[in-house]
Every structure is written in structure tokens, then in C-alpha cells.
Design a protein around this motif. Structure first.
Motif, PDB file in Angstrom:
ATOM      1  N   ARG A  59      19.497-129.971  -3.062  1.00 15.72           N
ATOM      2  CA  ARG A  59      20.587-129.829  -4.032  1.00 15.72           C
ATOM      3  C   ARG A  59      21.969-130.111  -3.449  1.00 15.72           C
ATOM      4  NH1 ARG A  59      20.951-125.377  -8.850  1.00 15.72           N
ATOM      5  NH2 ARG A  59      23.096-125.763  -9.480  1.00 15.72           N
ATOM      6  N   LEU A  60      22.183-129.818  -2.177  1.00  7.65           N
ATOM      7  CA  LEU A  60      23.514-129.962  -1.599  1.00  7.65           C
ATOM      8  C   LEU A  60      23.687-131.313  -0.911  1.00  7.65           C
ATOM      9  CD1 LEU A  60      24.262-126.442  -0.055  1.00  7.65           C
ATOM     10  CD2 LEU A  60      24.640-127.265  -2.384  1.00  7.65           C
ATOM     11  N   SER A  61      24.943-131.727  -0.829  1.00  4.64           N
ATOM     12  CA  SER A  61      25.261-132.962  -0.106  1.00  4.64           C
ATOM     13  C   SER A  61      25.189-132.702   1.395  1.00  4.64           C
ATOM     14  CB  SER A  61      26.668-133.431  -0.479  1.00  4.64           C
ATOM     15  OG  SER A  61      27.643-132.532   0.053  1.00  4.64           O
ATOM     16  N   GLU A  62      25.222-133.777   2.165  1.00  3.55           N
ATOM     17  CA  GLU A  62      25.133-133.641   3.615  1.00  3.55           C
ATOM     18  C   GLU A  62      26.289-132.813   4.174  1.00  3.55           C
ATOM     19  OE1 GLU A  62      25.823-136.837   6.930  1.00  3.55           O
ATOM     20  OE2 GLU A  62      23.707-136.952   6.293  1.00  3.55           O
ATOM     21  N   ASN A  63      27.509-133.075   3.693  1.00  5.62           N
ATOM     22  CA  ASN A  63      28.671-132.340   4.193  1.00  5.62           C
ATOM     23  C   ASN A  63      28.590-130.849   3.830  1.00  5.62           C
ATOM     24  OD1 ASN A  63      29.778-134.587   5.352  1.00  5.62           O
ATOM     25  ND2 ASN A  63      31.223-135.003   3.695  1.00  5.62           N
ATOM     26  N   GLU A  64      28.063-130.547   2.652  1.00  2.00           N
ATOM     27  CA  GLU A  64      27.900-129.143   2.246  1.00  2.00           C
ATOM     28  C   GLU A  64      26.872-128.445   3.135  1.00  2.00           C
ATOM     29  OE1 GLU A  64      28.895-129.809  -2.527  1.00  2.00           O
ATOM     30  OE2 GLU A  64      26.832-129.857  -1.794  1.00  2.00           O
ATOM     31  N   ILE A  65      25.798-129.155   3.447  1.00  2.00           N
ATOM     32  CA  ILE A  65      24.768-128.589   4.326  1.00  2.00           C
ATOM     33  C   ILE A  65      25.336-128.353   5.723  1.00  2.00           C
ATOM     34  CG2 ILE A  65      22.575-129.068   5.492  1.00  2.00           C
ATOM     35  CD1 ILE A  65      21.746-130.612   2.931  1.00  2.00           C
ATOM     36  N   LEU A  66      26.125-129.301   6.210  1.00  2.00           N
ATOM     37  CA  LEU A  66      26.722-129.149   7.537  1.00  2.00           C
ATOM     38  C   LEU A  66      27.673-127.960   7.579  1.00  2.00           C
ATOM     39  CD1 LEU A  66      27.404-132.866   8.537  1.00  2.00           C
ATOM     40  CD2 LEU A  66      25.657-131.322   9.469  1.00  2.00           C
ATOM     41  N   PHE A  67      28.393-127.724   6.477  1.00  2.00           N
ATOM     42  CA  PHE A  67      29.270-126.542   6.435  1.00  2.00           C
ATOM     43  C   PHE A  67      28.440-125.261   6.517  1.00  2.00           C
ATOM     44  CE2 PHE A  67      30.972-123.028   3.944  1.00  2.00           C
ATOM     45  CZ  PHE A  67      32.124-122.751   4.674  1.00  2.00           C
ATOM     46  N   ILE A  68      27.353-125.209   5.749  1.00  2.00           N
ATOM     47  CA  ILE A  68      26.501-124.012   5.770  1.00  2.00           C
ATOM     48  C   ILE A  68      25.904-123.800   7.158  1.00  2.00           C
ATOM     49  CG2 ILE A  68      24.315-123.068   4.893  1.00  2.00           C
ATOM     50  CD1 ILE A  68      25.042-124.228   2.170  1.00  2.00           C
ATOM     51  N   MET A  69      25.496-124.894   7.805  1.00  2.00           N
ATOM     52  CA  MET A  69      24.961-124.784   9.155  1.00  2.00           C
ATOM     53  C   MET A  69      26.036-124.299  10.136  1.00  2.00           C
ATOM     54  SD  MET A  69      21.706-125.482   9.530  1.00  2.00           S
ATOM     55  CE  MET A  69      21.696-124.188   8.298  1.00  2.00           C
ATOM     56  N   ALA A  70      27.262-124.803   9.970  1.00  2.00           N
ATOM     57  CA  ALA A  70      28.362-124.361  10.829  1.00  2.00           C
ATOM     58  C   ALA A  70      28.635-122.871  10.617  1.00  2.00           C
ATOM     59  CB  ALA A  70      29.612-125.183  10.534  1.00  2.00           C
ATOM     60  N   HIS A  71      28.498-122.426   9.383  1.00  3.62           N
ATOM     61  CA  HIS A  71      28.656-120.990   9.085  1.00  3.62           C
ATOM     62  C   HIS A  71      27.606-120.169   9.837  1.00  3.62           C
ATOM     63  CE1 HIS A  71      29.048-117.309   6.563  1.00  3.62           C
ATOM     64  NE2 HIS A  71      27.732-117.273   6.716  1.00  3.62           N
ATOM     65  N   GLU A  72      26.361-120.618   9.781  1.00  5.29           N
ATOM     66  CA  GLU A  72      25.295-119.895  10.473  1.00  5.29           C
ATOM     67  C   GLU A  72      25.509-119.919  11.993  1.00  5.29           C
ATOM     68  OE1 GLU A  72      23.282-118.031   8.939  1.00  5.29           O
ATOM     69  OE2 GLU A  72      23.860-118.748   6.954  1.00  5.29           O
ATOM     70  N   MET A  73      26.013-121.028  12.507  1.00  7.78           N
ATOM     71  CA  MET A  73      26.318-121.110  13.934  1.00  7.78           C
ATOM     72  C   MET A  73      27.450-120.158  14.304  1.00  7.78           C
ATOM     73  SD  MET A  73      26.030-125.225  14.437  1.00  7.78           S
ATOM     74  CE  MET A  73      24.531-126.077  13.892  1.00  7.78           C
ATOM     75  N   GLY A  74      28.354-119.943  13.351  1.00  5.04           N
ATOM     76  CA  GLY A  74      29.431-118.995  13.581  1.00  5.04           C
ATOM     77  C   GLY A  74      28.912-117.605  13.883  1.00  5.04           C
ATOM     78  N   HIS A  75      27.832-117.230  13.210  1.00  8.87           N
ATOM     79  CA  HIS A  75      27.224-115.925  13.487  1.00  8.87           C
ATOM     80  C   HIS A  75      26.738-115.860  14.936  1.00  8.87           C
ATOM     81  CE1 HIS A  75      27.463-114.240   9.529  1.00  8.87           C
ATOM     82  NE2 HIS A  75      26.782-115.227   8.969  1.00  8.87           N
ATOM     83  N   TYR A  76      26.181-116.978  15.414  1.00  6.93           N
ATOM     84  CA  TYR A  76      25.683-117.004  16.793  1.00  6.93           C
ATOM     85  C   TYR A  76      26.846-116.913  17.784  1.00  6.93           C
ATOM     86  CZ  TYR A  76      23.300-118.618  21.012  1.00  6.93           C
ATOM     87  OH  TYR A  76      22.808-118.713  22.286  1.00  6.93           O
ATOM     88  N   VAL A  77      27.865-117.737  17.548  1.00  5.63           N
ATOM     89  CA  VAL A  77      29.008-117.778  18.457  1.00  5.63           C
ATOM     90  C   VAL A  77      29.720-116.428  18.510  1.00  5.63           C
ATOM     91  CG1 VAL A  77      31.287-118.822  18.831  1.00  5.63           C
ATOM     92  CG2 VAL A  77      29.338-120.257  18.199  1.00  5.63           C
ATOM     93  N   GLU A  78      29.846-115.791  17.343  1.00  4.43           N
ATOM     94  CA  GLU A  78      30.515-114.485  17.264  1.00  4.43           C
ATOM     95  C   GLU A  78      29.600-113.342  17.711  1.00  4.43           C
ATOM     96  OE1 GLU A  78      33.630-113.548  15.907  1.00  4.43           O
ATOM     97  OE2 GLU A  78      34.359-115.590  15.606  1.00  4.43           O
ATOM     98  N   LYS A  79      28.354-113.690  18.067  1.00  6.37           N
ATOM     99  CA  LYS A  79      27.373-112.703  18.541  1.00  6.37           C
ATOM    100  C   LYS A  79      27.098-111.599  17.506  1.00  6.37           C
ATOM    101  CE  LYS A  79      28.206-113.362  23.490  1.00  6.37           C
ATOM    102  NZ  LYS A  79      28.738-114.710  23.299  1.00  6.37           N
ATOM    103  N   HIS A  80      27.085-112.013  16.229  1.00  8.96           N
ATOM    104  CA  HIS A  80      26.863-111.041  15.163  1.00  8.96           C
ATOM    105  C   HIS A  80      25.469-110.431  15.207  1.00  8.96           C
ATOM    106  CE1 HIS A  80      30.310-112.940  12.620  1.00  8.96           C
ATOM    107  NE2 HIS A  80      30.747-112.124  13.546  1.00  8.96           N
ATOM    108  N   ILE A  81      24.494-111.221  15.665  1.00 10.78           N
ATOM    109  CA  ILE A  81      23.135-110.687  15.691  1.00 10.78           C
ATOM    110  C   ILE A  81      23.034-109.509  16.667  1.00 10.78           C
ATOM    111  CG2 ILE A  81      22.318-112.297  17.449  1.00 10.78           C
ATOM    112  CD1 ILE A  81      19.639-112.332  15.865  1.00 10.78           C
ATOM    113  N   TYR A  82      23.780-109.595  17.767  1.00  9.01           N
ATOM    114  CA  TYR A  82      23.736-108.509  18.755  1.00  9.01           C
ATOM    115  C   TYR A  82      24.564-107.310  18.298  1.00  9.01           C
ATOM    116  CZ  TYR A  82      21.599-112.156  21.521  1.00  9.01           C
ATOM    117  OH  TYR A  82      20.754-113.148  21.955  1.00  9.01           O
ATOM    118  N   PHE A  83      25.680-107.600  17.627  1.00  3.49           N
ATOM    119  CA  PHE A  83      26.432-106.506  17.012  1.00  3.49           C
ATOM    120  C   PHE A  83      25.588-105.837  15.929  1.00  3.49           C
ATOM    121  CE2 PHE A  83      30.280-108.829  18.581  1.00  3.49           C
ATOM    122  CZ  PHE A  83      30.806-107.780  19.338  1.00  3.49           C
ATOM    123  N   GLY A  84      24.802-106.652  15.220  1.00  2.00           N
ATOM    124  CA  GLY A  84      23.918-106.103  14.193  1.00  2.00           C
ATOM    125  C   GLY A  84      22.858-105.197  14.780  1.00  2.00           C
TER     126      GLY A  84
END
Length: 421
Positions: A266-291
Motif C-alpha cells: 500500500r505504501l510508496s517506497e519513500n513512505e516505507i523508508l520513513f517507517i523503517m527509519a522510525h523503527e531504526m530510531g528505536h534501535y539507535v535510541e536504545k528503546h528496547i533496552y529502556f523497555g
């Protein structure tokens, strides 16, 4: 006395349900602030009249079901206790030696099966509702299969937890909660490690992303973010839902970036890349470990409070609840009731923390890609696909929303870009 307690509990639940009904269906909606009407955050700009109508109607029903389902479960636990069903389940254990894993498994099965049967109409109504509003595409056979898998997975984990829990209570009725907490730490981390490779594949098929050109671009983003991953995984969700999603799961060598095929379709390539960048943000910010740290802290407080509340409740209301002692397996519904209540009342705090982390991940994605148009259009598509409210009532936001509202997410992006300009 039992009849009086049962009637009182039913009346209280009825009053609460009526109150929530009027709050959800008849209180003034949060609406769209006047200064945001006609902007890209206004659903009237990007949703059709029919989508707006269905979104409002569907959201209200979902919100009402959420607010009554958990208290209804508490009511079931209470009725199981005061009617003596919990004691009866313990008496029905066929083996004489009580407290072993097989005996606990029998009790947990009887309790779990009863809850499954009692809550099945509500679960089926939710499934039918999702089908009627075009969110779910799952047939009944597939839905039942997932429910049966859920039952057995939860049953297996519950048997292990309950056996260890009551063994610890028998060892020390005062310090059991601390020992249980210490054991839950490695258990929780172990579950997070095996989730992507053992539990998730029970429900869906996961395979490397078939669009290799898109995978290369996503992996390039991951390399920029210093995320060690060799594959992006795709999961076949189109046969179950029209909703869109992507997420990062697991820890260590079992961590995965996962995209639903509905998102890819359903989403365009650029929209998918934004969503992927968002998910990577969780990794970079170490949210999983804070969680993980937050979950461990929540367990500590929750088990401590449960250890304080259970003996008090049994001492004061044990005769009515038909609980003779805390270390008897028939006290389990009381344990489940208390922990469920504590989780429910603490959810506004955990959701607040989660919303903050999601906002940080959005900011990271914008900084990584600098493509606000793709971000805005992705959020608009997510809203339409799930028929989500962009600005829910306050209580709904506090108790239900682990992500910022779509109104907030889109507005944050437009404001951030405006400031940079």
C-alpha cells in the motif's frame, strides 16, 4: 453473603459500563483544533466522508470494548472465587500430591479453559467487528487457529510461571515476590530472545524481503545508523488484515526488522523508508533496552504490591472468596485479578513513556531522511488503513495509546520542518 457479593459486583460493573458508554458515545469528541482545520493533519483533508464516518463509529465501539473488557475479566475472577469454582478445580486434580507441575497444569488448564469459553463471545464479537469494518480479512478457520495457538502458548508459559511462583510462596510467604522478580528477569530476556524465531512463526510465515532493491536501500539506512543486520523480513499479513505495520523485534543475534506485506503493497517506497527509519530510531535510541529496564522495574513494584495486597485481602475477605491460604493454588484467580488491576491502572504511565519514545523515533526518522512529505503521507495512510481516530478523547489516549495520536505526529513533523525553514 456470596449472593450479596455477586450482585454487588454485577451492579458495580453495570454502573461502570454505563458510565463508560456515555463517556465514549455521548461526551463531546476531542475534535480537531480550529488552527489545524484544513491542514494535512485534518482527517477531512485526506479521508473520504465514508472513511470519516466509519472511523468515528469503529473507534467508539473499539474504545468502549477496551474499557469494559478488562473489568469484565476481573468480574469473572471474582465470581470464580466466591462461587467456590477455584476450590473445586483444585479438588478435581486427580493426583493426591498437590503442588507438582502436573497438578498445577491440571488446575491451570481448567481455569484457562473456563476463561477461554466465557470470554469467547467477546473475542468473537471483536473479530466480527473488525471484519465488518473491513480491517480484518481473516477467515474464521484461520482466526480460530490463532486462538488455539494463543491458548496453548499461554497455557505452557503460565504452567511454568505458576509452578515456580507457588513453590516460592511455599518456601517463604514473605519474600516470595523478591525471589519471583529475580527469576523473572532472565525469563523475560529469554522470551524476548526466542520470540522472533520460535513464537512469532507459529502465527505467520516470515521470509527475507522479496523486493531486493528496497531491501538494499533499507540496509543502507541501517548501515548509516550502525545497526548490524543482514536481512529485512517480510510477513504475510494480507490474508489476515488490511492494517499496516512494521516493527523491530528480538534482542541480540535474533533481532529482526519486520515489514507487513500490507505495508509493502500500500505504501510508496519513500513512505516505507520513513517507517523503517522510525523503527531504526528505536534501535539507535536504545528503546528496547529502556523497555526491558522499565518492564523489570514495573514487575518489581507490581509483585511487591501484590505480595502486600494478597495477604490483606485473604485475611479480611478469605471466607467470602473461599481462599484458605495464600500458598494454595486456588488463590491464583486473586493473584491474576490483582496483577491485572495494577497493570490497568499503571497503563497511563507506561503509555506516556512509550509515546515519548515514539516521538523521539519520529524525530530521528525525519533527521535521517529529511522527507516530511513521505512522513505525513505515511501517517495519513496508516490512519485510513486502520480507521484510526486522529484525536481521541483524553481517557482513551491515556489508557490506549502507546503511540502519539496521528494529529500529534503529523503536527510535530510539520512544526519541526517549519522551524528549520
Amino acid at each position: 453473603m456470596v449472593k450479596k457479593w455477586g450482585i454487588t459486583a454485577l451492579l458495580l460493573f453495570g454502573v461502570y459500563a454505563i458510565g463508560m458508554y456515555f463517556y465514549i458515545f455521548h461526551s463531546d469528541s476531542a475534535g480537531i483544533p480550529a488552527n489545524l482545520k484544513g491542514t494535512v493533519a485534518d482527517p477531512q483533508v485526506f479521508m473520504s466522508d465514508r472513511e470519516l464516518y466509519l472511523s468515528e463509529e469503529y473507534s467508539k465501539i473499539k474504545n468502549f470494548l477496551f474499557f469494559v473488557a478488562t473489568p469484565f475479566e476481573w468480574l469473572i475472577y471474582l465470581l470464580i472465587l466466591i462461587t467456590g469454582l477455584s476450590q473445586a478445580f483444585e479438588r478435581w486434580i486427580p493426583l493426591q500430591k498437590k503442588g507438582g507441575i502436573l497438578q498445577n497444569a491440571v488446575y491451570v488448564f481448567l481455569l484457562s479453559f473456563l476463561l477461554f469459553i466465557v470470554l469467547f463471545p467477546l473475542d468473537y464479537y471483536r473479530y466480527s467487528l473488525s471484519k465488518n469494518y473491513g480491517i480484518s480479512t481473516q477467515n474464521f478457520h484461520s482466526w480460530m487457529r490463532d486462538n488455539v495457538i494463543d491458548f496453548w502458548v499461554n497455557f505452557g508459559m503460565t504452567v511454568v510461571i505458576v509452578t515456580i511462583l507457588y513453590w516460592l510462596i511455599n518456601k517463604s510467604t514473605k519474600k516470595w515476590w523478591l525471589n519471583a522478580w529475580l527469576l523473572m528477569i532472565p525469563y523475560t530476556i529469554f522470551l524476548m530472545f526466542i520470540q522472533p524465531v520460535v513464537i512469532d512463526p507459529l502465527y505467520n510465515d516470515f521470509y527475507p524481503l522479496t523486493n531486493k532493491e528496497l531491501e538494499t536501500k533499507i540496509l543502507t539506512l541501517a548501515e548509516q545508523a550502525n545497526i548490524p543486520t543482514a536481512h529485512v523480513y517480510e510477513v504475510n499479513m494480507a490474508e489476515k488484515t488490511n492494517a499496516l505495520n512494521a516493527y523491530v523485534t528480538g534482542i541480540g543475534s535474533n533481532s529482526r526488522i519486520v515489514l507487513w506485506d500490507t505495508t509493502l503493497n500500500r505504501l510508496s517506497e519513500n513512505e516505507i523508508l520513513f517507517i523503517m527509519a522510525h523503527e531504526m530510531g528505536h534501535y539507535v535510541e536504545k528503546h528496547i533496552y529502556f523497555g526491558i529496564a522499565g518492564y523489570i522495574l514495573t514487575m518489581f513494584v507490581g509483585l511487591w504490591l501484590t505480595a502486600k495486597l494478597m495477604p490483606w485481602v485473604i485475611a479480611r475477605f478469605g471466607r467470602v472468596l473461599k481462599i484458605k491460604r495464600i500458598n494454595a493454588i486456588h488463590s491464583l484467580p486473586l493473584f491474576l485479578l490483582i496483577t491485572s488491576f495494577l497493570l490497568f491502572v499503571s497503563s497511563p504511565l507506561s503509555n506516556y513513556v512509550s509515546r515519548y519514545q515514539e516521538t523521539r523515533a519520529d524525530q530521528y526518522a525525519i533527521e535521517l531522511l529529511v522527507d516530511p512529505e513521505a512522513a505525513v503521507s505515511a501517517f495519513q495512510e496508516l490512519t485510513k488503513a486502520g480507521l484510526n481516530e486522529v484525536n481521541p478523547p483524553l481517557l482513551v489516549k491515556w489508557f490506549r495509546y502507546s503511540h502519539p495520536t496521528m494529529l500529534e505526529r503529523i503536527t510535530n513533523i510539520t512544526n519541526e520542518i517549519g522551524e528549520k525553514e
